[in-house]
Design an enzyme around this catalytic site. Sequence first.
Site, short mmCIF file in Angstrom:
data_model
loop_
_atom_site.label_atom_id
_atom_site.label_comp_id
_atom_site.label_asym_id
_atom_site.label_seq_id
_atom_site.Cartn_x
_atom_site.Cartn_y
_atom_site.Cartn_z
N HIS A 187 0.84 -1.21 0.00
CA HIS A 187 0.00 0.00 0.00
C HIS A 187 0.87 1.26 0.00
CE1 HIS A 187 -3.61 2.38 1.35
NE2 HIS A 187 -2.65 3.15 1.85
N GLU A 188 1.88 1.29 0.86
CA GLU A 188 2.74 2.47 0.94
C GLU A 188 3.58 2.64 -0.33
OE1 GLU A 188 2.34 4.72 3.16
OE2 GLU A 188 0.86 3.46 4.18
N HIS A 244 -5.69 7.29 -2.08
CA HIS A 244 -6.56 6.22 -1.62
C HIS A 244 -7.74 6.07 -2.57
CE1 HIS A 244 -4.72 7.15 2.50
NE2 HIS A 244 -4.22 6.00 2.09
#
Length: 228
Positions: free
Chosen positions: A17-18, A27
């Site tokens: 995700h990062e 997002h």
Amino acid sequence: MQIVNLSEYCSYRAAVHELGHALGFFHEQQRQDRDSYLSIYLNNVTPGMEYNFYQTPINEGQDHGAYDYYSIMHYGVTAFSKNGEATMWPKDPNVNPYVLASGYSLSQGDIRATAAIYGSGTTTPPARNGKTYSGYLSGNGDSHIQPDGNFFNFNGGQIKASLNGPSNTDFDLKLLKWDSAQNNWVIAASSTSYGSNESISVNVTGGYYYFEVSSYRGAGNYTLNIIK
């Protein structure tokens, strides 16, 4: 070059995700078109965390492709909840709300968005040929989801898997697929012979899958090799 700072307790999914942010992703629930796909309940959000649900201004970013409930960049339905209640909910009744934020890898939508930004010539993720996972089943009825407790997104084609368990036990292997019509996981293929050496080789359509390794009898260590 960008530096990505991760806690020592950071999960595999959170790390991916990062890295998505490092690629330039916002997002998913902050897309400009999200109100057509998601209900937001700010009354359940922890005070001071509302910014996580603000939509990205059009002058700061743009949406790529269709809204993707399965994106690695999507938060879960109770993200930043102050009371355990949902802070967001899919408007599509065919989407299991609890699938949101449960994947461990880039979705096909994430891959296509990366290609749109960087000009990659492929939207197909690399095969993980010969990837081996291991675990320990404690006894009769114990089971594990593989790979590493997660499902995976697959374009379709041949999937192979081989399970090797200890002698004098009976371990079984099943491949399950998410069925949106039934709102449940269903068995796509299985190998349940007497013993602990099982194998699956099957052609499947695109979708979300996971392998289940279970102990019908006995306990011990196993290895599972997946090729797709």
